[in-house]
Design a protein around this motif. Structure first.
Motif, short mmCIF file in Angstrom:
data_model
loop_
_atom_site.label_atom_id
_atom_site.label_comp_id
_atom_site.label_asym_id
_atom_site.label_seq_id
_atom_site.Cartn_x
_atom_site.Cartn_y
_atom_site.Cartn_z
N TYR A 135 -5.10 -2.50 -0.15
CA TYR A 135 -4.80 -1.67 1.02
C TYR A 135 -6.02 -0.30 0.60
O TYR A 135 -6.34 -0.23 -0.46
CB TYR A 135 -3.77 -0.82 0.88
N PRO B 130 5.40 -0.70 8.68
CA PRO B 130 6.81 -0.59 8.35
C PRO B 130 7.76 -0.52 9.29
O PRO B 130 7.65 0.01 10.51
CB PRO B 130 6.93 0.61 7.26
N HIS C 223 1.48 5.08 13.34
CA HIS C 223 2.67 5.89 12.32
C HIS C 223 1.90 6.30 11.11
O HIS C 223 1.08 5.53 10.64
CB HIS C 223 3.85 4.91 12.22
N PHE C 224 2.31 7.40 10.53
CA PHE C 224 1.83 7.94 9.39
C PHE C 224 1.84 7.15 8.11
O PHE C 224 0.96 6.99 7.29
CB PHE C 224 2.60 9.25 8.92
N ASP C 225 2.88 6.23 8.14
CA ASP C 225 3.11 5.18 7.14
C ASP C 225 2.45 3.96 7.04
O ASP C 225 2.34 3.09 6.19
CB ASP C 225 4.69 4.94 6.59
N CYS C 226 1.77 3.70 7.99
CA CYS C 226 0.93 2.40 8.27
C CYS C 226 -0.08 2.38 7.44
O CYS C 226 -0.79 3.48 7.00
CB CYS C 226 0.56 2.20 9.89
N GLU C 227 -0.64 1.29 6.83
CA GLU C 227 -1.64 0.96 5.77
C GLU C 227 -2.48 0.00 6.33
O GLU C 227 -2.31 -1.16 6.62
CB GLU C 227 -1.18 0.92 4.55
N THR D 55 3.24 -7.57 0.33
CA THR D 55 3.71 -7.39 1.54
C THR D 55 4.35 -8.40 2.32
O THR D 55 3.44 -9.75 2.40
CB THR D 55 2.49 -6.83 2.40
N HIS E 28 10.44 1.24 9.93
CA HIS E 28 10.84 2.46 10.48
C HIS E 28 9.77 2.98 11.51
O HIS E 28 10.19 3.93 12.35
CB HIS E 28 11.23 3.48 9.47
N ALA E 29 8.46 2.25 11.68
CA ALA E 29 7.47 2.74 12.45
C ALA E 29 7.90 1.96 14.19
O ALA E 29 7.14 2.67 14.70
CB ALA E 29 6.29 2.33 12.14
#
Length: 76
Positions: free
Chosen positions: A50, A19, A28-32, A59, A21-22
């Motif tokens: 995912y 994302p 980063h915690f929000d990566c998938e 995406t 914001h990463a």
């Protein structure tokens, strides 16, 4: 790169959603992590299944990295 080009070149590869914001941080915690399954009607978007999700998510291609010989790479 359009969604159809992305699927043609990278449809069988592992991808990583990073994302905005990463700021490019692949840890980063929000990566998938997932696998692209098909292009959408929007030429900038692919559907990715995912890990841990029941349904694929739309995406933007520009938010995806592809697993390559040197780890996570920009799609080419």
């Amino acid at each position: 790169m359009t969604a159809e080009e992305f699927i043609a070149r990278h449809g069988s590869k592992r991808v990583l959603y990073v994302p905005g914001h990463a700021h490019g941080d692949t840890e980063h915690f929000d990566c998938e992590r997932g696998r692209p399954i098909r292009a959408s009607a929007d030429p900038r978007t692919v559907f990715v299944h995912y890990e841990g999700d029941q349904q694929p998510k739309a995406t933007t291609v520009s938010d995806l990295l592809v697993w390559g010989l040197n780890g996570w790479e920009e799609p080419s």
